[in-house]
Design a protein around this motif. Sequence first.
Motif, PDB file in Angstrom:
ATOM      1  N   ASN A  85      51.926  33.416 109.312  1.00  0.00           N
ATOM      2  CA  ASN A  85      52.191  33.297 107.849  1.00  0.00           C
ATOM      3  C   ASN A  85      52.658  34.665 107.390  1.00  0.00           C
ATOM      4  N   GLY A 121      60.892  36.678 105.177  1.00  0.00           N
ATOM      5  CA  GLY A 121      61.304  35.819 103.996  1.00  0.00           C
ATOM      6  C   GLY A 121      61.472  37.009 102.817  1.00  0.00           C
ATOM      7  N   ILE A 122      60.678  37.944 102.698  1.00  0.00           N
ATOM      8  CA  ILE A 122      60.740  38.931 101.815  1.00  0.00           C
ATOM      9  C   ILE A 122      61.928  39.810 102.049  1.00  0.00           C
ATOM     10  N   SER A 181      56.074  35.365 108.690  1.00  0.00           N
ATOM     11  CA  SER A 181      57.054  34.446 107.913  1.00  0.00           C
ATOM     12  C   SER A 181      57.295  35.092 106.714  1.00  0.00           C
ATOM     13  N   GLU A 182      56.149  35.395 106.067  1.00  0.00           N
ATOM     14  CA  GLU A 182      56.467  36.146 104.513  1.00  0.00           C
ATOM     15  C   GLU A 182      57.020  37.243 104.784  1.00  0.00           C
ATOM     16  N   SER A 183      56.752  38.202 105.540  1.00  0.00           N
ATOM     17  CA  SER A 183      57.567  39.276 105.769  1.00  0.00           C
ATOM     18  C   SER A 183      59.091  39.213 105.837  1.00  0.00           C
ATOM     19  N   PHE A 189      64.663  39.028 103.618  1.00  0.00           N
ATOM     20  CA  PHE A 189      65.825  38.242 103.468  1.00  0.00           C
ATOM     21  C   PHE A 189      66.205  38.211 101.924  1.00  0.00           C
ATOM     22  N   THR A 190      64.890  38.197 101.142  1.00  0.00           N
ATOM     23  CA  THR A 190      65.130  38.112  99.701  1.00  0.00           C
ATOM     24  C   THR A 190      65.648  39.627  99.079  1.00  0.00           C
TER      25      THR A 190
END
Length: 244
Positions: free
Chosen positions: A39, A46-47, A42-44, A49-50
């Motif tokens: 998780n 996602g951050i 994945s969150e890293s 790409f944001t």
Amino acid sequence: MLSEKIYWIILIVGLIVFVSLIGLVLIPCRILDYNLGINLISESIGILFTIVFLTWLFNLREKNQWKVVENEVYSDIQMEIASLFNAILDYVEGGLKLKVTALGKQDKETRKKSLIVLQELKDTEKMKLNDVLLYTLLENRNSTEIFSEIARRLSDIERKYSKFLSAEITLSLMRLQIAIQGLNGVLTLYSKYSKSKLIRKTLPKKLEAEIMKIDYAELVGFSFKRLIEEIHKLHRIGIEFTYP
């Protein structure tokens, strides 16, 4: 201040190190639960790409804003270098005649062709100045204010829009400012020492003799030559102008 390129390198390297640490050390060593580790990875990502997406939107907005003022900024630069070239012609031998001739040419394209004098001044080995007008330049510091004003306005343009100007244009704007500073330095030297016998008397005899040998026409001509070279560069890369 970090450049955008360095910022992205640090961000990407940091993410790679962080993800590698979780995937190769923390999860295998059971320091982190497998699901929690996945998780975090994945969150890293996602951050990241944001951040990339938001940065892209911000840069796109800035570029669109720049397009609105781009022509105006280039027009301002053209006006400043035209004023600078016009001011230099006031002191160049035969410069006033060139300006009078240009005034008689109403066609814009014909007047642009008159800028062949810019090439000639750039290629000349030694700038020939009008002795009488050079004397007024040296004696009257107010006559140099136009050069200082142009330098200040060019500095404002460079400071506000350097992010959008090409490196070549930015470098020429900086060199124009430096050359004007050099010109002001020559005039300060003349005003402080050559005009003042009282100040010269406080100097060692050898230094006073050296100061009296200074060829101010040559120094002013050198400053003008540097200015002409940068004006020519700007003209060559598309910052064209007409005069006077």
